[in-house]
Design an enzyme around this catalytic site. Structure first.
Site, PDB file in Angstrom:
ATOM      1  N   PHE A  26       0.830  -1.210   0.000  1.00 54.28           N
ATOM      2  CA  PHE A  26       0.000   0.000   0.000  1.00 54.28           C
ATOM      3  C   PHE A  26       0.865   1.260   0.000  1.00 54.28           C
ATOM      4  O   PHE A  26       0.790   2.090  -0.906  1.00 54.28           O
ATOM      5  CB  PHE A  26      -0.929  -0.042   1.218  1.00 54.28           C
ATOM      6  CG  PHE A  26      -1.448   1.299   1.669  1.00 54.28           C
ATOM      7  CD1 PHE A  26      -2.172   2.107   0.804  1.00 54.28           C
ATOM      8  CD2 PHE A  26      -1.217   1.750   2.964  1.00 54.28           C
ATOM      9  CE1 PHE A  26      -2.647   3.351   1.220  1.00 54.28           C
ATOM     10  CE2 PHE A  26      -1.692   2.973   3.387  1.00 54.28           C
ATOM     11  CZ  PHE A  26      -2.398   3.782   2.512  1.00 54.28           C
TER      12      PHE A  26
ATOM     13  N   TYR B 261       6.282  -8.099  15.036  1.00 51.29           N
ATOM     14  CA  TYR B 261       6.335  -6.837  14.293  1.00 51.29           C
ATOM     15  C   TYR B 261       7.042  -5.764  15.113  1.00 51.29           C
ATOM     16  O   TYR B 261       7.992  -5.129  14.630  1.00 51.29           O
ATOM     17  CB  TYR B 261       4.923  -6.389  13.929  1.00 51.29           C
ATOM     18  CG  TYR B 261       4.880  -5.125  13.107  1.00 51.29           C
ATOM     19  CD1 TYR B 261       5.381  -5.112  11.803  1.00 51.29           C
ATOM     20  CD2 TYR B 261       4.325  -3.964  13.613  1.00 51.29           C
ATOM     21  CE1 TYR B 261       5.340  -3.958  11.038  1.00 51.29           C
ATOM     22  CE2 TYR B 261       4.272  -2.803  12.848  1.00 51.29           C
ATOM     23  CZ  TYR B 261       4.788  -2.804  11.561  1.00 51.29           C
ATOM     24  OH  TYR B 261       4.747  -1.656  10.797  1.00 51.29           O
TER      25      TYR B 261
END
Length: 325
Positions: free
Chosen positions: A15, A149
Site C-alpha cells: 500500500f 512486528y
C-alpha cells in the site's frame, strides 16, 4: 544533464510502497521496486509498469538483493504491517525485519546509497509517555503475539544504528504512525479498511475493546512526502511521521458513518492483545529537520478513501460511496 537518481524500494508493491514508487517516478527518480508479494499486490504498481525508469523485481529480500548498478537510496518498507498479516506470518515477519533489513543495509553500504528504514509507532508499544517523542524508548511486550512486528522493527532500528557506527553508513529512520488512503486492501484488517467496507455494506461496524483507545491518522500522500524528504535529507532519525490530531476509535467510526450516511450499530469485540491505548506523535522534530507536517484534513482524506473502496464494490454500493458529504 546528469544521470537519473536511482532508488530501490523494498516492499514497493505494498500500500505505502506503491504510493512511494509513484511519487518518486513523478519526481524524476528511476525506481527498482522489489517485492515478494506475500502482502503486496501487482495492482498497486500496475499503472507504473510501462513508465520509463521503473523496474519491478519479484524477489524475497531475505535471500539477498540481486540489484546491480549505482544507487542513490535504498528504502526498506518490506515487512507485513497489518496485524492480520503479521499474526498469520510471524516467522516470515521476523525474517523480513531481521535478515531482510540486514541484506538491504549491505546493499546500501556496497553502493554508498542513503538507507531509509521505515520503522513504526509500534516501537513505542503501549506508551507510558504521551505524546510519543523520539527519545522515548517505549513499553513493548517482547514475547506477546505482536512482538514479531514490534520487536522486528526495533531490530531494524538497531541495525541501522550499528551500520552507521561501524561502517559510517548513511542511514535514516522514520517512525510511521497510522497511515490510510486509497490502495489499502479491503481485507487488510486495519481500522480504516474495516470501518469503511463495513459501513459501505450497511454495517454493523466492529470495534475492538472499548473504542476509547486513540489513534493518529495520516493520509498516505502526506506520509509519502515525509519519506521523500527523509530520502533527500541526511538526518539519521528516528523521526516521527504522523498526524498529531488524536481521535478515539469511536470518534473515527462516527466520522466514517457520517461521511457515508449510515447509522449502522457498533459492535464491540474483545480487545486485541497488547493493543496500545494511546497513540499521538510529537512531530516537532519532523517540522524542524524535514520541514514536514501533514496537510490533508481527515474528512477529505476519508472521502478519497471511501471513493476508492466504493469503486471496487457493486454499482449500488459504489453510488452510496460517491454521495459522501
Amino acid at each position: 544533464m546528469g544521470r537519473r537518481r536511482r532508488v530501490v524500494v523494498a516492499g514497493g508493491a505494498g500500500f505505502l510502497g506503491g504510493h512511494l514508487c509513484a511519487r518518486l517516478l513523478a519526481d524524476g527518480y528511476a525506481v527498482v521496486c522489489v517485492d515478494n508479494f506475500s502482502t503486496g499486490r501487482v495492482d498497486n504498481v500496475a499503472e507504473l509498469v510501462d513508465t520509463p525508469g521503473f523496474e519491478l523485481l519479484e524477489h524475497d529480500i531475505v535471500a539477498g538483493v540481486p540489484v546491480t548498478g549505482f544507487l542513490d537510496a535504498v528504502v526498506n518498507l518490506a515487512c507485513p504491517a497489518s496485524p492480520q498479516d503479521y499474526l498469520r506470518m510471524p516467522i516470515e515477519t521476523l525474517r523480513a525485519a531481521s535478515a531482510g533489513t540486514l541484506a538491504l543495509l549491505e546493499l546500501a553500504k556496497a553502493t554508498g546509497a542513503r538507507f531509509v528504514q521505515a520503522s513504526t509507532s509500534e516501537v513505542y508499544g503501549d506508551p507510558l509517555v504521551h505524546p510519543q517523542r523520539e527519545d522515548y524508548w517505549g513499553n513493548v511486550n517482547p514475547i506477546g503475539p505482536r512482538a514479531v512486528y514490534d520487536e522486528g522493527k526495533r531490530f531494524g532500528e538497531a541495525a541501522c544504528a550499528a551500520f552507521r557506527r561501524e561502517h559510517g553508513a548513511d542511514c535514516g529512520i522514520v517512525r510511521i504512525f497510522n497511515t490510510y488512503g486509497p490502495g489499502m486492501r479491503t481485507d487488510d484488517g486495519r481500522l480504516i479498511p474495516n470501518l469503511v467496507t463495513q459501513a459501505l455494506a450497511g454495517g454493523p461496524l466492529t470495534i475492538h475493546g472499548t473504542g476509547e483507545q486513540t489513534r493518529s491518522l495520516c493520509y498516505v500522500t502526506d506520509t509519502v512526502d515525509g519519506l521523500v524528504r527523509m530520502i533527500e535529507g541526511d538526518h539519521p532519525g528516528p523521526v516521527n511521521i504522523g498526524n498529531a490530531t488524536e481521535l478515539t476509535v469511536l470518534q473515527i467510526a462516527r466520522v466514517v458513518q457520517d461521511l457515508i450516511g449510515v447509522r449502522a450499530p457498533l459492535v464491540r469485540l474483545p480487545a486485541m492483545a497488547d493493543d496500545p491505548r494511546t497513540r499521538k506523535p510529537d512531530i516537532r522534530l519532523a517540522e524542524r529537520v524535514l520541514g514536514w507536517r501533514p496537510r490533508t484534513d481527515l474528512r477529505e482524506g476519508l472521502r478519497r478513501t471511501i471513493r476508492h473502496f466504493a469503486d471496487r464494490r457493486d454499482p449500488a454500493v459504489a453510488d452510496r460511496g460517491t454521495r459522501t458529504r
